[in-house]
Design an enzyme around this catalytic site. Structure first.
Site, PDB file in Angstrom:
ATOM      1  N   HIS A   1      15.671  30.278 -25.117  1.00  0.00           N
ATOM      2  CA  HIS A   1      14.746  31.405 -24.904  1.00  0.00           C
ATOM      3  C   HIS A   1      14.841  32.454 -26.010  1.00  0.00           C
ATOM      4  CE1 HIS A   1      13.510  30.412 -20.680  1.00  0.00           C
ATOM      5  NE2 HIS A   1      14.551  29.612 -20.838  1.00  0.00           N
TER       6      HIS A   1
ATOM      7  N   ASP B   1      13.232  39.379 -31.352  1.00  0.00           N
ATOM      8  CA  ASP B   1      13.116  39.031 -29.941  1.00  0.00           C
ATOM      9  C   ASP B   1      12.598  37.593 -29.832  1.00  0.00           C
ATOM     10  OD1 ASP B   1      13.059  39.403 -27.180  1.00  0.00           O
ATOM     11  OD2 ASP B   1      12.104  41.365 -27.335  1.00  0.00           O
TER      12      ASP B   1
HETATM   13  C1  G6P Z   1      17.565  37.339 -22.353  1.00  0.00           C
HETATM   14  C2  G6P Z   1      18.121  35.938 -22.224  1.00  0.00           C
HETATM   15  C3  G6P Z   1      18.242  35.524 -20.764  1.00  0.00           C
HETATM   16  C4  G6P Z   1      19.008  36.577 -20.004  1.00  0.00           C
HETATM   17  C5  G6P Z   1      18.332  37.937 -20.142  1.00  0.00           C
HETATM   18  C6  G6P Z   1      19.061  39.066 -19.399  1.00  0.00           C
HETATM   19  O1  G6P Z   1      16.222  37.347 -22.003  1.00  0.00           O
HETATM   20  O2  G6P Z   1      17.340  35.007 -22.939  1.00  0.00           O
HETATM   21  O3  G6P Z   1      18.897  34.275 -20.672  1.00  0.00           O
HETATM   22  O4  G6P Z   1      19.147  36.221 -18.651  1.00  0.00           O
HETATM   23  O5  G6P Z   1      18.271  38.261 -21.520  1.00  0.00           O
HETATM   24  O6  G6P Z   1      20.380  39.175 -19.822  1.00  0.00           O
HETATM   25  P1  G6P Z   1      21.630  38.976 -18.832  1.00  0.00           P
HETATM   26  O7  G6P Z   1      22.823  39.030 -19.731  1.00  0.00           O
HETATM   27  O8  G6P Z   1      21.568  40.124 -17.873  1.00  0.00           O
HETATM   28  O9  G6P Z   1      21.466  37.663 -18.128  1.00  0.00           O
END
Ligand code: G6P
Length: 484
Positions: A174, A382
């Site tokens: 992602h 991003d």
């Molecule tokens: C990004 C990553 C996700 C992640 C999100 C939130 O979008 O690609 O995989 O879940 O950030 O971050 P966190 O550390 O809270 O999961």
């Protein structure tokens, strides 16, 4: 959002024909009126994308429930089984906060903060990836389709293939995948690439990322690689760009609801009925360019190009990864700067910046999108940025200008936005003014084109295109009931 609780007895190890493996489970906990803990499906994201498919099939989602200690037994959410992978305090520190978010995250985002390399973090990354792979191997039925998500789990495809060669394995990243010059810094670069190559199909957000990956595989592993196909022994691993999206129709319908329209009207009044509302919604992350945006805004206020009387900036910055040092430093700096700008330019009852660190529900977010004449999405780097896409989907009357960083994945598709290089402070100021002053007909033409694009390329189209590429023969998807 039907949540059925299966709290009696131990979790069963039932097998599924479709398994999603992601760092987080797609559910959030909240406190019910009686004080008990309740689990609900998280809004948006992957779970919505897969919902049409998951509805037809006994699918399992493997992930971490947040926190440490033994894995809680979780409810089945909308018919999807939740399989929790536990993390210990050391795993949380060394895998999630360490290797995932203080090594890979900064490295993959242009090293805008210095990535840290520690051998103990790498050990934890291997250990936790092994745990996820074993969980997937345990719940996948013979010949199942397993879809592994994101940078936390890059070793899982390889580890899982070793345990279960019968499976069809997909991997989707992602976040951005960096150019070779940066990736080469990683002490264990070969292992990481080999881990990803355990998949049958590796999906990225942008074609450039697929290109970077192919170059690295050729250079580091000496394998025959193009941007589409990589030869690994007698297997062919396919590679491609599949830009992730949102549930466009759902956001548009929410934004058009009378109560959301009303709420947007009240928000505007509460903001002092200004001529222009500028909105930014970010996770509090150094990749999001919050400090650069504040600096540009402060200079526009100082030069008188923007006046607090007729323009307000609403900055939502939701705290994230709060125990990681770089995130703590960022929050302090952002808050100091917001305080300085409000102290210098605000008036009684009229702050220059409305600064909010709360999480809003979907309806409130939609109302904020509807009130924003300009949406400023200016990350330094991003993977995609779904906030930009949500804003476009919510502008159901074709008004509103999107100021968008060239370095967000979304810029490849939303080329009618006011595109900007967020590192160029003068350019950022000029583009913000251009977005504020643009003629309504110009704004409408841009917005219409972007909305049309998102209605065609929504999250369902994304899941369909990825999964049909993964399941080339189509046999699994037919068996699973299609992605309608
Ligand atoms: C990004 C990553 C996700 C992640 C999100 C939130 O979008 O690609 O995989 O879940 O950030 O971050 P966190 O550390 O809270 O999961």
């Amino acid at each position: 959002m039907a949540v059925s609780l299966l709290l009696i007895g131990m979790p069963e190890m039932r097998q599924s024909p479709l398994v999603v493996v992601a760092n987080r489970l797609p559910i959030d906990d909240s406190v019910a009126p009686d004080g008990a803990c309740e689990w609900r499906r998280s809004p948006g994201g992957l779970v919505s994308a897969l919902h049409p498919l998951l509805r037809h099939t006994p699918a399992t989602w493997i992930g971490w429930a947040g926190g440490t200690g033994p894995a809680p037994h979780l409810p089945e959410v909308d018919g999807v089984r939740m399989h929790t992978v536990p993390l210990t305090t050391e795993d949380l520190r060394d895998h999630y906060e360490g290797f995932a978010n203080a090594t890979l995250w900064p490295l993959y985002h242009d090293a805008v903060e210095q990535p840290e390399y520690h051998r103990r973090w790498w050990e934890a990354y291997q250990r936790v990836n092994q745990r996820f792979a074993e969980a997937a191997a345990g719940v996948a039925e013979p010949d199942a389709l397993v879809w592994v998500q994101d940078y936390h789990l890059q070793l899982v495809p390889g580890l899982l293939r070793a345990l279960r060669p019968d499976l069809r394995i997909g991997f989707f990243l992602h976040v951005p995948f960096p150019p070779p010059e940066l990736f080469m810094q990683l002490p264990r670069r070969a292992e990481l690439l080999r881990g990803m190559l355990g998949a049958d199909l590796i999906g990225f957000q942008r074609p450039q990322a697929a290109h970077n990956f192919a170059q690295l595989v050729a250079k580091v592993l000496d394998l025959p690689a193009t941007d589409r196909r990589i030869g690994v022994g007698d297997r062919v691993v396919r590679v491609g760009a599949f830009p992730v999206s949102i549930d466009t129709a759902e956001m548009a319908a929410l934004a058009a609801r009378p109560e959301v329209t009303d709420r947007a009207r009240r928000l505007r009044r509460d903001l002092g009925d200004p001529e222009h509302v500028i909105l930014s919604v970010d996770r509090m992350d150094y990749t999001k360019g919050i400090e650069q945006r504040l600096k540009a805004y402060s200079e526009l206020l100082a030069s008188g190009h923007v006046k607090v009387r007729d323009t307000v900036l609403v900055q939502v910055a939701v705290p994230s990864r709060e125990r990681v040092g770089q995130y703590q430093i960022l929050r302090e700096r952002v808050e100091r700067e917001v305080g300085r700008i409000n102290g210098e330019f605000g008036r009684v009852g009229e702050p220059a910046i409305h600064y909010l660190t709360q999480t809003f529900d979907r309806a409130e977010l939609a109302a904020l999108y509807r009130v924003a004449d300009v949406m400023a999405v200016t990350p330094l780097r991003d993977g995609m940025n779904l906030v930009a896409k949500e804003y476009v989907a919510a502008r159901v009357d074709d008004t509103g200008a999107l100021l968008l960083s060239e370095f967000a994945g979304a810029a490849t598709e939303l080329s009618q936005a006011f595109l900007v290089n967020p590192h160029d402070l003068e350019g950022l100021k000029q583009k913000l003014l251009a977005a504020l002053r643009a003629a309504p007909a110009d704004v409408a033409a841009r917005m219409r084109a972007m909305r049309e694009h998102l209605h065609r390329n929504d999250i369902h189209a994304w899941a369909r295109s990825y999964l049909s590429a993964l399941d080339k023969s189509g046999s699994l998807l037919t068996r699973l009931g299609g992605t309608d």
